[in-house]
Design a protein around this motif. Structure first.
Motif, PDB file in Angstrom:
ATOM      1  N   PRO A 185       5.581 -11.041  -3.230  1.00  0.00           N
ATOM      2  CA  PRO A 185       5.383 -10.197  -4.712  1.00  0.00           C
ATOM      3  C   PRO A 185       6.215 -10.751  -5.605  1.00  0.00           C
ATOM      4  O   PRO A 185       7.553 -11.276  -5.402  1.00  0.00           O
ATOM      5  N   ARG A 186       5.766 -10.843  -6.886  1.00  0.00           N
ATOM      6  CA  ARG A 186       6.459 -11.420  -7.946  1.00  0.00           C
ATOM      7  C   ARG A 186       7.542 -10.317  -8.556  1.00  0.00           C
ATOM      8  O   ARG A 186       7.074  -9.149  -8.472  1.00  0.00           O
ATOM      9  N   ASN A 187       8.569 -10.629  -9.194  1.00  0.00           N
ATOM     10  CA  ASN A 187       9.612  -9.949  -9.556  1.00  0.00           C
ATOM     11  C   ASN A 187       9.135  -9.523 -11.081  1.00  0.00           C
ATOM     12  O   ASN A 187       8.934 -10.547 -12.046  1.00  0.00           O
ATOM     13  N   ARG A 188       9.015  -8.240 -11.490  1.00  0.00           N
ATOM     14  CA  ARG A 188       8.669  -7.892 -12.878  1.00  0.00           C
ATOM     15  C   ARG A 188       9.652  -8.509 -14.101  1.00  0.00           C
ATOM     16  O   ARG A 188       9.111  -8.815 -15.056  1.00  0.00           O
ATOM     17  N   GLU A 189      10.692  -8.301 -13.787  1.00  0.00           N
ATOM     18  CA  GLU A 189      11.851  -8.727 -14.468  1.00  0.00           C
ATOM     19  C   GLU A 189      11.792 -10.467 -14.594  1.00  0.00           C
ATOM     20  O   GLU A 189      11.864 -10.780 -16.177  1.00  0.00           O
ATOM     21  N   GLU A 190      11.467 -11.142 -13.684  1.00  0.00           N
ATOM     22  CA  GLU A 190      11.351 -12.390 -13.970  1.00  0.00           C
ATOM     23  C   GLU A 190      10.046 -12.925 -14.887  1.00  0.00           C
ATOM     24  O   GLU A 190      10.221 -13.982 -15.585  1.00  0.00           O
ATOM     25  N   VAL A 191       8.958 -12.101 -14.428  1.00  0.00           N
ATOM     26  CA  VAL A 191       7.788 -12.492 -15.277  1.00  0.00           C
ATOM     27  C   VAL A 191       7.922 -12.157 -16.516  1.00  0.00           C
ATOM     28  O   VAL A 191       7.748 -12.993 -17.449  1.00  0.00           O
ATOM     29  N   ALA A 192       8.538 -11.051 -16.754  1.00  0.00           N
ATOM     30  CA  ALA A 192       8.732 -10.539 -18.093  1.00  0.00           C
ATOM     31  C   ALA A 192       9.759 -11.474 -18.950  1.00  0.00           C
ATOM     32  O   ALA A 192       9.474 -11.790 -20.269  1.00  0.00           O
ATOM     33  N   ALA A 193      10.710 -11.985 -18.412  1.00  0.00           N
ATOM     34  CA  ALA A 193      11.479 -13.022 -18.946  1.00  0.00           C
ATOM     35  C   ALA A 193      10.982 -14.155 -19.169  1.00  0.00           C
ATOM     36  O   ALA A 193      11.372 -14.683 -20.216  1.00  0.00           O
ATOM     37  N   LYS A 194      10.319 -14.819 -18.257  1.00  0.00           N
ATOM     38  CA  LYS A 194       9.281 -15.905 -18.756  1.00  0.00           C
ATOM     39  C   LYS A 194       8.537 -15.979 -19.736  1.00  0.00           C
ATOM     40  O   LYS A 194       8.316 -16.710 -20.666  1.00  0.00           O
TER      41      LYS A 194
END
Length: 88
Positions: free
Chosen positions: A69-78
């Motif tokens: 599963p992807r981390n929401r915070e990491e995807v948002a930061a990218k």
């Protein structure tokens, strides 16, 4: 409108029902061409949102993947960093 629809599958924590409903609402708005239906069309509009949200939830719950599963915070930061580069 469609540019703002986000992927909801394979996140930790999983997508909430509110997120799924918001995506369904955006989809119905796009299809109908209106953000606020007339009183005459309100029932059909709301029914479509609920039906699509239920279908989307069923889809998300039945999908399987071998990926972590992807981390929401990491995807948002990218996404924020990409946006900053694009509009800088």
């Amino acid at each position: 409108m469609c540019r703002n629809i986000k992927t909801l599958f394979n996140f930790d924590p999983p997508a909430t029902n509110d997120e799924v409903r918001d995506a369904a609402l955006q989809f119905v708005r796009k299809l109908s061409g209106t953000t606020r239906p007339s009183k005459q069309n309100q029932h059909a509009f709301d029914h479509a949102v609920e039906a699509i949200a239920a279908s989307a939830r069923e889809l998300l719950d039945s999908l399987e993947t071998t990926q972590h599963p992807r981390n929401r915070e990491e995807v948002a930061a990218k996404a924020k960093a990409k946006s900053a580069l694009r509009f800088a």
